[in-house]
Scaffold this motif. Structure first.
Motif, PDB file in Angstrom:
ATOM      1  N   CYS A 199      60.542 -26.784 -21.742  1.00 45.63           N
ATOM      2  CA  CYS A 199      61.671 -26.087 -21.114  1.00 45.63           C
ATOM      3  C   CYS A 199      61.380 -25.677 -19.681  1.00 45.63           C
ATOM      4  O   CYS A 199      62.295 -25.472 -18.885  1.00 45.63           O
ATOM      5  CB  CYS A 199      62.069 -24.866 -21.939  1.00 45.63           C
ATOM      6  N   GLY A 200      60.096 -25.505 -19.332  1.00 41.10           N
ATOM      7  CA  GLY A 200      59.729 -25.168 -17.956  1.00 41.10           C
ATOM      8  C   GLY A 200      59.916 -23.716 -17.584  1.00 41.10           C
ATOM      9  O   GLY A 200      59.735 -23.349 -16.423  1.00 41.10           O
ATOM     10  N   GLN A 201      60.261 -22.862 -18.547  1.00 41.49           N
ATOM     11  CA  GLN A 201      60.413 -21.445 -18.198  1.00 41.49           C
ATOM     12  C   GLN A 201      59.081 -20.827 -17.792  1.00 41.49           C
ATOM     13  O   GLN A 201      59.051 -19.879 -16.999  1.00 41.49           O
ATOM     14  CB  GLN A 201      61.037 -20.687 -19.366  1.00 41.49           C
ATOM     15  N   CYS A 202      57.977 -21.356 -18.305  1.00 40.86           N
ATOM     16  CA  CYS A 202      56.662 -20.884 -17.849  1.00 40.86           C
ATOM     17  C   CYS A 202      56.497 -21.172 -16.360  1.00 40.86           C
ATOM     18  O   CYS A 202      56.024 -20.325 -15.593  1.00 40.86           O
ATOM     19  CB  CYS A 202      55.547 -21.543 -18.653  1.00 40.86           C
ATOM     20  N   ALA A 203      56.909 -22.373 -15.934  1.00 43.01           N
ATOM     21  CA  ALA A 203      56.805 -22.747 -14.522  1.00 43.01           C
ATOM     22  C   ALA A 203      57.746 -21.913 -13.664  1.00 43.01           C
ATOM     23  O   ALA A 203      57.399 -21.495 -12.552  1.00 43.01           O
ATOM     24  CB  ALA A 203      57.116 -24.232 -14.352  1.00 43.01           C
ATOM     25  N   ALA A 204      58.949 -21.655 -14.172  1.00 44.46           N
ATOM     26  CA  ALA A 204      59.932 -20.876 -13.420  1.00 44.46           C
ATOM     27  C   ALA A 204      59.485 -19.436 -13.228  1.00 44.46           C
ATOM     28  O   ALA A 204      59.881 -18.779 -12.256  1.00 44.46           O
ATOM     29  CB  ALA A 204      61.285 -20.916 -14.130  1.00 44.46           C
ATOM     30  N   HIS A 205      58.659 -18.921 -14.140  1.00 48.39           N
ATOM     31  CA  HIS A 205      58.216 -17.529 -14.062  1.00 48.39           C
ATOM     32  C   HIS A 205      56.811 -17.375 -13.486  1.00 48.39           C
ATOM     33  O   HIS A 205      56.407 -16.249 -13.154  1.00 48.39           O
ATOM     34  CB  HIS A 205      58.264 -16.889 -15.449  1.00 48.39           C
ATOM     35  N   CYS A 206      56.059 -18.448 -13.381  1.00 51.00           N
ATOM     36  CA  CYS A 206      54.707 -18.363 -12.810  1.00 51.00           C
ATOM     37  C   CYS A 206      54.802 -17.948 -11.348  1.00 51.00           C
ATOM     38  O   CYS A 206      55.567 -18.535 -10.583  1.00 51.00           O
ATOM     39  CB  CYS A 206      54.012 -19.722 -12.929  1.00 51.00           C
ATOM     40  N   PRO A 207      54.028 -16.944 -10.910  1.00 51.10           N
ATOM     41  CA  PRO A 207      54.133 -16.484  -9.517  1.00 51.10           C
ATOM     42  C   PRO A 207      53.395 -17.377  -8.527  1.00 51.10           C
ATOM     43  O   PRO A 207      53.578 -17.254  -7.320  1.00 51.10           O
ATOM     44  CB  PRO A 207      53.505 -15.089  -9.564  1.00 51.10           C
ATOM     45  N   VAL A 208      52.549 -18.272  -9.041  1.00 55.28           N
ATOM     46  CA  VAL A 208      51.730 -19.126  -8.168  1.00 55.28           C
ATOM     47  C   VAL A 208      51.910 -20.586  -8.597  1.00 55.28           C
ATOM     48  O   VAL A 208      52.874 -20.929  -9.257  1.00 55.28           O
ATOM     49  CB  VAL A 208      50.248 -18.696  -8.225  1.00 55.28           C
ATOM     50  N   GLY A 209      50.983 -21.442  -8.202  1.00 56.61           N
ATOM     51  CA  GLY A 209      51.095 -22.863  -8.506  1.00 56.61           C
ATOM     52  C   GLY A 209      50.296 -23.293  -9.715  1.00 56.61           C
ATOM     53  O   GLY A 209      49.845 -24.437  -9.787  1.00 56.61           O
ATOM     54  N   ALA A 210      50.147 -22.404 -10.687  1.00 64.63           N
ATOM     55  CA  ALA A 210      49.349 -22.736 -11.872  1.00 64.63           C
ATOM     56  C   ALA A 210      50.125 -23.550 -12.897  1.00 64.63           C
ATOM     57  O   ALA A 210      49.535 -24.219 -13.734  1.00 64.63           O
ATOM     58  CB  ALA A 210      48.816 -21.454 -12.512  1.00 64.63           C
ATOM     59  N   ILE A 211      51.447 -23.471 -12.847  1.00 70.74           N
ATOM     60  CA  ILE A 211      52.306 -24.276 -13.715  1.00 70.74           C
ATOM     61  C   ILE A 211      53.473 -24.757 -12.860  1.00 70.74           C
ATOM     62  O   ILE A 211      54.132 -23.954 -12.201  1.00 70.74           O
ATOM     63  CB  ILE A 211      52.847 -23.478 -14.922  1.00 70.74           C
ATOM     64  N   TYR A 212      53.733 -26.052 -12.895  1.00 68.31           N
ATOM     65  CA  TYR A 212      54.799 -26.578 -12.049  1.00 68.31           C
ATOM     66  C   TYR A 212      55.363 -27.869 -12.636  1.00 68.31           C
ATOM     67  O   TYR A 212      54.763 -28.494 -13.506  1.00 68.31           O
ATOM     68  CB  TYR A 212      54.292 -26.814 -10.625  1.00 68.31           C
ATOM     69  N   GLU A 213      56.554 -28.237 -12.149  1.00 66.20           N
ATOM     70  CA  GLU A 213      57.175 -29.477 -12.612  1.00 66.20           C
ATOM     71  C   GLU A 213      56.392 -30.677 -12.089  1.00 66.20           C
ATOM     72  O   GLU A 213      55.826 -30.633 -10.995  1.00 66.20           O
ATOM     73  CB  GLU A 213      58.626 -29.567 -12.135  1.00 66.20           C
ATOM     74  N   ARG A 214      56.354 -31.737 -12.863  1.00 70.85           N
ATOM     75  CA  ARG A 214      55.707 -32.973 -12.414  1.00 70.85           C
ATOM     76  C   ARG A 214      56.536 -33.531 -11.258  1.00 70.85           C
ATOM     77  O   ARG A 214      57.690 -33.934 -11.444  1.00 70.85           O
ATOM     78  CB  ARG A 214      55.627 -33.974 -13.559  1.00 70.85           C
ATOM     79  N   ASP A 215      55.965 -33.559 -10.076  1.00 74.49           N
ATOM     80  CA  ASP A 215      56.704 -33.998  -8.889  1.00 74.49           C
ATOM     81  C   ASP A 215      56.765 -35.523  -8.829  1.00 74.49           C
ATOM     82  O   ASP A 215      55.735 -36.198  -8.822  1.00 74.49           O
ATOM     83  CB  ASP A 215      56.047 -33.451  -7.620  1.00 74.49           C
ATOM     84  N   GLU A 216      57.989 -36.055  -8.794  1.00 77.04           N
ATOM     85  CA  GLU A 216      58.191 -37.504  -8.778  1.00 77.04           C
ATOM     86  C   GLU A 216      59.051 -37.946  -7.601  1.00 77.04           C
ATOM     87  O   GLU A 216      59.717 -38.982  -7.648  1.00 77.04           O
ATOM     88  CB  GLU A 216      58.814 -37.942 -10.107  1.00 77.04           C
ATOM     89  N   THR A 217      59.019 -37.158  -6.537  1.00 73.56           N
ATOM     90  CA  THR A 217      59.825 -37.497  -5.364  1.00 73.56           C
ATOM     91  C   THR A 217      59.375 -38.805  -4.718  1.00 73.56           C
ATOM     92  O   THR A 217      60.194 -39.523  -4.147  1.00 73.56           O
ATOM     93  CB  THR A 217      59.777 -36.363  -4.327  1.00 73.56           C
ATOM     94  N   ASP A 218      58.096 -39.126  -4.811  1.00 74.35           N
ATOM     95  CA  ASP A 218      57.615 -40.386  -4.224  1.00 74.35           C
ATOM     96  C   ASP A 218      58.205 -41.597  -4.952  1.00 74.35           C
ATOM     97  O   ASP A 218      58.403 -42.660  -4.335  1.00 74.35           O
ATOM     98  CB  ASP A 218      56.082 -40.449  -4.253  1.00 74.35           C
ATOM     99  N   ILE A 219      58.473 -41.457  -6.243  1.00 77.64           N
ATOM    100  CA  ILE A 219      59.097 -42.556  -6.990  1.00 77.64           C
ATOM    101  C   ILE A 219      60.506 -42.804  -6.454  1.00 77.64           C
ATOM    102  O   ILE A 219      60.942 -43.952  -6.287  1.00 77.64           O
ATOM    103  CB  ILE A 219      59.144 -42.238  -8.496  1.00 77.64           C
ATOM    104  N   PHE A 220      61.208 -41.721  -6.148  1.00 75.52           N
ATOM    105  CA  PHE A 220      62.546 -41.853  -5.564  1.00 75.52           C
ATOM    106  C   PHE A 220      62.469 -42.533  -4.208  1.00 75.52           C
ATOM    107  O   PHE A 220      63.251 -43.446  -3.907  1.00 75.52           O
ATOM    108  CB  PHE A 220      63.201 -40.479  -5.432  1.00 75.52           C
ATOM    109  N   ARG A 221      61.528 -42.101  -3.377  1.00 75.37           N
ATOM    110  CA  ARG A 221      61.389 -42.703  -2.043  1.00 75.37           C
ATOM    111  C   ARG A 221      61.099 -44.200  -2.137  1.00 75.37           C
ATOM    112  O   ARG A 221      61.629 -45.000  -1.356  1.00 75.37           O
ATOM    113  CB  ARG A 221      60.282 -41.994  -1.261  1.00 75.37           C
ATOM    114  N   SER A 222      60.275 -44.578  -3.088  1.00 76.30           N
ATOM    115  CA  SER A 222      59.955 -45.999  -3.266  1.00 76.30           C
ATOM    116  C   SER A 222      61.184 -46.777  -3.716  1.00 76.30           C
ATOM    117  O   SER A 222      61.412 -47.914  -3.276  1.00 76.30           O
ATOM    118  CB  SER A 222      58.830 -46.169  -4.293  1.00 76.30           C
TER     119      SER A 222
END
Length: 582
Positions: A194-217
C-alpha cells in the motif's frame, strides 16, 4: 469536554482537556519541532525533539505525548532546549548517511529540513552507519535501512493504521531496524504494498520504486507508441508538488505536461472508472436479483485485494470480479483503441499515472492482467514520479496551456472523478445501480451519507422501494471490523447486514494513496476530496451510464455489461496467498 487554561511561552490559550502540549502550542501559534510525530498516529515520543520545560516544575515533558492540565505553563524554547534538540539531531546524523544529493527525498526530507533549521554544519560524533542492504524484493516499494532513523512511524502505520503487521522492531540499540519478522524479504511478508509506510516515513528509508527512466526510454523509442492514463486523484494531488493549494484541480495541465514529456496519446482513467461502474454495478444487480454471495465487495484497490487474499480467503467469493479501472483501461487500450486507431497493440507502451504504489504490483499480479494478449499496462508511475519527470523536463507547470485528452477513451463523467475519494466508488455505483434497477434517474445524485472521513460509514439506499444496505470503509485496520462481521454471519448461516461494501486500503482513499505527495493529513485529505467533488459538480455528465463514449464502447465492441468479451477483458479471479512465503 471541559476547557482548560494553559500558557505557552507566556501566551494564554484555552483548549479542551486532554489536548496535547504540542497541539496547545499550535493553538497559541507556537511551533515545536517533531520528527517521530504524525497526526495519523498515536504519539510515540521516540525522537525527543519535542521536549518542553514545565514552569515551576523540574519535569521535562514530551509535548506530543503529554496532555495539558489546568494552569499548566510551559516553555518551548530556550538556549538549553535548543542545545538538547541540536544534540539529538547530531546523534541521529551520526548514524545517517550524508548522501542527500542522491537521495530520493532530497528537498522533501524532514530530517534534512531540521538539520538546516538548527544550523548543523559539522558532525561532532563518530559516524556509525549500519551495513544492512536495501530490500528491493517487491515491485512497489524499497526498504533502505541505512537511512532509517528509528522513529517507528512505519511500524505504527503498518500495525495500527493498516493492521497488516508486515513490519516490526527488530533488534536493540544501534542494531534496531524496521523489518519483517525473522528478517524476511518484504515480498515474503504479509506486506500489501500500500505504500503508507513510505508516505509516512520522514526520510528516505522507505520509498516507491522509481521507474522514471523506463518512461524516458519508452518515449525515446520511435517504435513505441506511448499511451498514458491518469487516475482520478492525480488531478488534485499533483498540484501540491508545484506549490498550489491542496485540492487544486489541474487535469488539463497534466494532459499538456504529459504530451510535452513525450506521451503520444493521453487517456483518462476516469473513463474506465465509468466502465468499472457499468460492470461492477451490473454484477451487483445480478447478485441482488439472481443470487450470489452478498455483500458484494469492491475490487478497485490492489492493496485491499492483496489483503483479502491473505487475511480473508474464505470471503473471496464476495469480492467483485471486476478489475480495477487502471487494468480495464489497459485492456481496452490494447484492443478497442488499437483497432480504432489502427495501431499494432504490440507497439503500444501503456503507462498509468497512479496515486498508489500497489498499482506497480497489480500489473503483474497474474495472467488476467494480460487479457489483451499483451501486458495490459506496461508501466505504473506514482504522482511523485510524475512530478519529478515534469520538473526535470524544464517546463513551468504553472504556465503551460491547458489541453484536452484524446477521444474516445478520454471522456468521463463526474462519477468517474469521485472514485479517488473514500465513498466515491459507492456513490458512483449507487447513481448507476439505481438506474439499472429502477430504469429511472436519481433526482439528486449526491450521496452525502457516504462522504467524509469517518472510518466506517453505513446506510441504506432506497432503490425506488428496494432497500440496499451499504457500507464504506477505508484504512485496512478498519476493514477487519466489517470482514469479521461478514465472516461471523456466514459461519452462523445468517445473512450479512449489507448488500454492498466499498473498501479502500488508505485513509481517505486514493487521494491519500502511498504514491501521492508527502504531508497528507486529514485536512489535506478533505481538501483533495473537495477538489474531486467540485470537479464532479461541474461535469455536464454526472453518471457513468450516461457517458456517451461508454455507451458507444458497448455498442461497437463489448455488446453489453457482463458479456463474454467484457468478462474476458474486464474481469478477474482471486486466490488465497499465504501470509508468509518462507
Amino acid at each position: 469536554m471541559s476547557i482548560v487554561h494553559v500558557k505557552i511561552n507566556g501566551i494564554p490559550v484555552e483548549v479542551e482537556e486532554g489536548t496535547s502540549v504540542l497541539n496547545a502550542a499550535k493553538a497559541a501559534g507556537v511551533r515545536i519541532p517533531t520528527l517521530c510525530y504524525h497526526e495519523d498516529l498515536k504519539p510515540f515520543g521516540s525522537c525527543g525533539l519535542c521536549i518542553v520545560k514545565q514552569e515551576g516544575n523540574a519535569k521535562i515533558l514530551r509535548a506530543c505525548a503529554s496532555p495539558v492540565s489546568e494552569g499548566l505553563s510551559v516553555v518551548t524554547n530556550d538556549p538549553e532546549l535548543f542545545s538538547v534538540r541540536k544534540t539529538i539531531l547530531e546523534l541521529m546524523l551520526s548514524t545517517h548517511p550524508t548522501s542527500c544529493l542522491t537521495c530520493i527525498r532530497n528537498g522533501e526530507c524532514e530530517l534534512q529540513d531540521l538539520a538546516a533549521e538548527f544550523g548543523i554544519r559539522e558532525q561532532p560524533f563518530e559516524v556509525r552507519l549500519n551495513d544492512k542492504l536495501a530490500d528491493k524484493s517487491t515491485a512497489s516499494i524499497v526498504l533502505d535501512p541505512i537511512k532509517c532513523i528509528k522513529c517507528g512511524r512505519c511500524v505504527q502505520v503498518c500495525q495500527d493504521l493498516q493492521g497488516v503487521f508486515a513490519l516490526e522492531f527488530i533488534g536493540r540499540g544501534d542494531s534496531t531496524c524496521m523489518a519483517p519478522a525473522a528478517m524476511l524479504a518484504l515480498d515474503d511478508s504479509p506486506c500489501v504494498k500500500c505504500g503508507q509506510c513510505a508516505a509516512h516515513c520522514p526520510v528516505g528509508a522507505i520509498y516507491e520504486r522509481d521507474e522514471t527512466d523506463i518512461f524516458r526510454s519508452a518515449v525515446a523509442d520511435p517504435e513505441k507508441k506511448v499511451v498514458v492514463q491518469i487516475a482520478p486523484s492525480i488531478r488534485v494531488g499533483l498540484s501540491e508538488s508545484f506549490g498550489l493549494p491542496a485540492g487544486t484541480v489541474t487535469t488539463k495541465k497534466i494532459y499538456a505536461a504529459l504530451r510535452k514529456i513525450g506521451a503520444d496519446v493521453i487517456h483518462d482513467t476516469n473513463f474506465s472508472a465509468d466502465l468499472t461502474i457499468m460492470e461492477e454495478g451490473s454484477e451487483l444487480v445480478s447478485r441482488l436479483t439472481k443470487g450470489g454471495a452478498l455483500p458484494q465487495l469492491t475490487s478497485c484497490c490492489p492493496a485491499w485485494i492483496d489483503y483479502v487474499e491473505k487475511y480473508y480467503p474464505d470471503l473471496l467469493e464476495n469480492v467483485s470480479s471486476a478489475k480495477s479501472p487502471m487494468m480495464m483501461q489497459g485492456a481496452i487500450t490494447k484492443t478497442y483503441y488499437a483497432q480504432k486507431a489502427e495501431v499494432d497493440p504490440a507497439k503500444i507502451f501503456s503507462v498509468a499515472i497512479m496515486p498508489c504504489t500497489a498499482k506497480k504490483y497489480e500489473i503483474k499480479r497474474d495472467d488476467n492482467m494480460h487479457a489483451s494478449g499483451y501486458p495490459d499496462v506496461d508501466l505504473v508511475l506514482t504522482t511523485r514520479e510524475l512530478a519529478r519527470l515534469i520538473k526535470s523536463s524544464g517546463m513551468d507547470f504553472l504556465k503551460i496551456e491547458e489541453e484536452e485528452a484524446d477521444s474516445p477513451i478520454g471522456e468521463y463523467s463526474g462519477a468517474g472523478t469521485i472514485f479517488g475519494a473514500t465513498g466515491g466508488v459507492m456513490e458512483a455505483a449507487v447513481r448507476t445501480a439505481y438506474h439499472l434497477v429502477t430504469k429511472k434517474e436519481m433526482d439528486k445524485v449526491e450521496v452525502e451519507a457516504v462522504r467524509g472521513l469517518e472510518e466506517i460509514k453505513k446506510g441504506t439506499v432506497d432503490f425506488d422501494g428496494t432497500p440496499v444496505r451499504v457500507a464504506v470503509v477505508h484504512g485496512l485496520s478498519n476493514v477487519k471490523v466489517l470482514m469479521d462481521e461478514i465472516r461471523a454471519a456466514k459461519a452462523e448461516g445468517k445473512t450479512a447486514p449489507y448488500e454492498f461494501i466499498e473498501i479502500m486500503a488508505c485513509r481517505g482513499g486514493c487521494i491519500a494513496g502511498g504514491g501521492q505527495p508527502y504531508g497528507a493529513d486529514d485536512e489535506v485529505r478533505r481538501e483533495r476530496s473537495e477538489g474531486l467533488y467540485s470537479d464532479d459538480k461541474n461535469s455536464q455528465v454526472r453518471c457513468s451510464h450516461q457517458n456517451p463514449s461508454i455507451i458507444k464502447l458497448y455498442e461497437d465492441f463489448l455488446t453489453e455489461p457482463m458479456s463474454k468479451k467484457a468478462h474476458h477483458l474486464l474481469h478477474t479471479s482471486y486466490h488465497e496467498i499465504p501470509l508468509y512465503k518462507a
